[in-house]
Design a protein around this motif. Structure first.
Motif, PDB file in Angstrom:
ATOM      1  N   VAL A 173      -3.531   3.492  -1.224  1.00  0.00           N
ATOM      2  CA  VAL A 173      -3.718   2.868  -2.530  1.00  0.00           C
ATOM      3  C   VAL A 173      -2.892   1.582  -2.598  1.00  0.00           C
ATOM      4  O   VAL A 173      -1.715   1.580  -2.243  1.00  0.00           O
ATOM      5  CB  VAL A 173      -3.265   3.832  -3.656  1.00  0.00           C
ATOM      6  CG1 VAL A 173      -3.479   3.209  -5.019  1.00  0.00           C
ATOM      7  CG2 VAL A 173      -3.982   5.162  -3.552  1.00  0.00           C
ATOM      8  N   ARG A 174      -3.496   0.521  -3.072  1.00  0.00           N
ATOM      9  CA  ARG A 174      -2.786  -0.755  -3.260  1.00  0.00           C
ATOM     10  C   ARG A 174      -1.808  -0.649  -4.419  1.00  0.00           C
ATOM     11  O   ARG A 174      -2.049   0.089  -5.371  1.00  0.00           O
ATOM     12  CB  ARG A 174      -3.765  -1.884  -3.549  1.00  0.00           C
ATOM     13  CG  ARG A 174      -4.794  -2.121  -2.489  1.00  0.00           C
ATOM     14  CD  ARG A 174      -4.429  -3.110  -1.411  1.00  0.00           C
ATOM     15  NE  ARG A 174      -4.069  -4.414  -1.957  1.00  0.00           N
ATOM     16  CZ  ARG A 174      -3.121  -5.175  -1.425  1.00  0.00           C
ATOM     17  NH1 ARG A 174      -2.469  -4.791  -0.376  1.00  0.00           N
ATOM     18  NH2 ARG A 174      -2.848  -6.341  -1.947  1.00  0.00           N
TER      19      ARG A 174
ATOM     20  N   THR B  63      -0.526   0.334 -10.057  1.00  0.00           N
ATOM     21  CA  THR B  63      -1.329   0.851  -8.952  1.00  0.00           C
ATOM     22  C   THR B  63      -2.583   1.519  -9.513  1.00  0.00           C
ATOM     23  O   THR B  63      -2.690   1.716 -10.723  1.00  0.00           O
ATOM     24  CB  THR B  63      -0.510   1.856  -8.102  1.00  0.00           C
ATOM     25  OG1 THR B  63      -1.216   2.142  -6.897  1.00  0.00           O
ATOM     26  CG2 THR B  63      -0.237   3.147  -8.845  1.00  0.00           C
ATOM     27  N   ASP B  64      -3.505   1.866  -8.648  1.00  0.00           N
ATOM     28  CA  ASP B  64      -4.704   2.585  -9.058  1.00  0.00           C
ATOM     29  C   ASP B  64      -4.364   4.072  -9.088  1.00  0.00           C
ATOM     30  O   ASP B  64      -4.511   4.780  -8.091  1.00  0.00           O
ATOM     31  CB  ASP B  64      -5.856   2.300  -8.094  1.00  0.00           C
ATOM     32  CG  ASP B  64      -7.173   2.889  -8.570  1.00  0.00           C
ATOM     33  OD1 ASP B  64      -7.162   3.804  -9.424  1.00  0.00           O
ATOM     34  OD2 ASP B  64      -8.214   2.435  -8.074  1.00  0.00           O
ATOM     35  N   SER B  65      -3.896   4.524 -10.237  1.00  0.00           N
ATOM     36  CA  SER B  65      -3.450   5.907 -10.363  1.00  0.00           C
ATOM     37  C   SER B  65      -4.599   6.898 -10.168  1.00  0.00           C
ATOM     38  O   SER B  65      -4.376   8.041  -9.765  1.00  0.00           O
ATOM     39  CB  SER B  65      -2.763   6.125 -11.708  1.00  0.00           C
ATOM     40  OG  SER B  65      -3.635   5.804 -12.763  1.00  0.00           O
ATOM     41  N   HIS B  66      -5.830   6.470 -10.424  1.00  0.00           N
ATOM     42  CA  HIS B  66      -6.984   7.355 -10.227  1.00  0.00           C
ATOM     43  C   HIS B  66      -7.086   7.797  -8.762  1.00  0.00           C
ATOM     44  O   HIS B  66      -7.322   8.978  -8.485  1.00  0.00           O
ATOM     45  CB  HIS B  66      -8.268   6.653 -10.672  1.00  0.00           C
ATOM     46  CG  HIS B  66      -9.501   7.471 -10.428  1.00  0.00           C
ATOM     47  ND1 HIS B  66      -9.824   8.572 -11.185  1.00  0.00           N
ATOM     48  CD2 HIS B  66     -10.473   7.347  -9.492  1.00  0.00           C
ATOM     49  CE1 HIS B  66     -10.942   9.104 -10.734  1.00  0.00           C
ATOM     50  NE2 HIS B  66     -11.367   8.379  -9.705  1.00  0.00           N
ATOM     51  N   LEU B  67      -6.886   6.873  -7.843  1.00  0.00           N
ATOM     52  CA  LEU B  67      -6.962   7.223  -6.420  1.00  0.00           C
ATOM     53  C   LEU B  67      -5.833   8.166  -6.007  1.00  0.00           C
ATOM     54  O   LEU B  67      -6.028   9.048  -5.163  1.00  0.00           O
ATOM     55  CB  LEU B  67      -6.949   5.950  -5.566  1.00  0.00           C
ATOM     56  CG  LEU B  67      -8.157   5.044  -5.702  1.00  0.00           C
ATOM     57  CD1 LEU B  67      -7.982   3.776  -4.864  1.00  0.00           C
ATOM     58  CD2 LEU B  67      -9.442   5.765  -5.332  1.00  0.00           C
TER      59      LEU B  67
ATOM     60  N   GLN C 175      -6.802  11.573  -7.305  1.00  0.00           N
ATOM     61  CA  GLN C 175      -7.884  12.183  -6.512  1.00  0.00           C
ATOM     62  C   GLN C 175      -7.314  12.960  -5.330  1.00  0.00           C
ATOM     63  O   GLN C 175      -7.828  14.020  -4.988  1.00  0.00           O
ATOM     64  CB  GLN C 175      -8.846  11.108  -6.006  1.00  0.00           C
ATOM     65  CG  GLN C 175      -9.865  10.674  -7.024  1.00  0.00           C
ATOM     66  CD  GLN C 175     -10.884   9.729  -6.431  1.00  0.00           C
ATOM     67  OE1 GLN C 175     -10.557   8.854  -5.629  1.00  0.00           O
ATOM     68  NE2 GLN C 175     -12.134   9.883  -6.841  1.00  0.00           N
TER      69      GLN C 175
ATOM     70  N   ARG D 284       0.841  -1.209   0.000  1.00  0.00           N
ATOM     71  CA  ARG D 284       0.000   0.000   0.000  1.00  0.00           C
ATOM     72  C   ARG D 284       0.868   1.248   0.000  1.00  0.00           C
ATOM     73  O   ARG D 284       1.846   1.329   0.729  1.00  0.00           O
ATOM     74  CB  ARG D 284      -0.874   0.049   1.249  1.00  0.00           C
ATOM     75  CG  ARG D 284      -1.904  -1.034   1.310  1.00  0.00           C
ATOM     76  CD  ARG D 284      -2.873  -0.818   2.487  1.00  0.00           C
ATOM     77  NE  ARG D 284      -3.739  -1.969   2.625  1.00  0.00           N
ATOM     78  CZ  ARG D 284      -4.813  -2.203   1.891  1.00  0.00           C
ATOM     79  NH1 ARG D 284      -5.157  -1.360   0.964  1.00  0.00           N
ATOM     80  NH2 ARG D 284      -5.541  -3.278   2.087  1.00  0.00           N
TER      81      ARG D 284
END
Length: 130
Positions: free
Chosen positions: A100-101, A120-124, A127, A86
């Motif tokens: 974020v994971r 990774t979840d670049s959207h998070l 945000q 994370r």
């Protein structure tokens, strides 16, 4: 000689201590570091100076308490190591935090880290930056 898994674990341990030199200690001089498309620092950086400045320098300048915490380090054999974990941190410009994971793919050859790739979840992450 340390195992490939131990080499990668040493990188994260140095990160937890805030020890940038320790984080880079096992990197090959021509190490290739890829931040995934969509991530704020997306691109492939080659060599210690470029990685130090374009990845770790930017993260340190932009985030308070940015941390990559490994939860699982898996030695896949043939020099391939995968870390699941994370990211956490607070973006300085907005004061927003994130958790974020990530999946990190490492390649170790002859005791030196030669390649890194991040997913990774670049959207998070973005945000927190907005």
């Amino acid at each position: 000689m340390a195992t490939n898994r131990e080499i990668i674990e040493a990188h994260y341990a140095a990160s937890a201590r805030g020890d940038l030199d320790g984080m880079l200690a096992d990197f090959a001089d021509d190490m290739s570091w890829t931040e995934m498309a969509g991530f704020p620092y997306a691109g492939t950086y080659v060599g210690l100076d470029e990685i130090r400045e374009q990845v770790f320098g930017r993260l340190g300048a932009d985030w308070d308490g940015f941390d990559a915490t490994p939860e699982q380090v898996i030695d896949g054999g043939d020099g391939n190591v995968v870390t699941l974990g994370r990211y956490t941190g607070t973006y300085r410009a907005t004061g927003k935090s994130m958790t974020v994971r990530f999946a990190h793919f490492w390649q170790v050859r002859d005791g030196r880290i030669v390649r890194f790739e991040q997913v990774t979840d670049s959207h998070l992450v973005r945000q927190a930056m907005q």
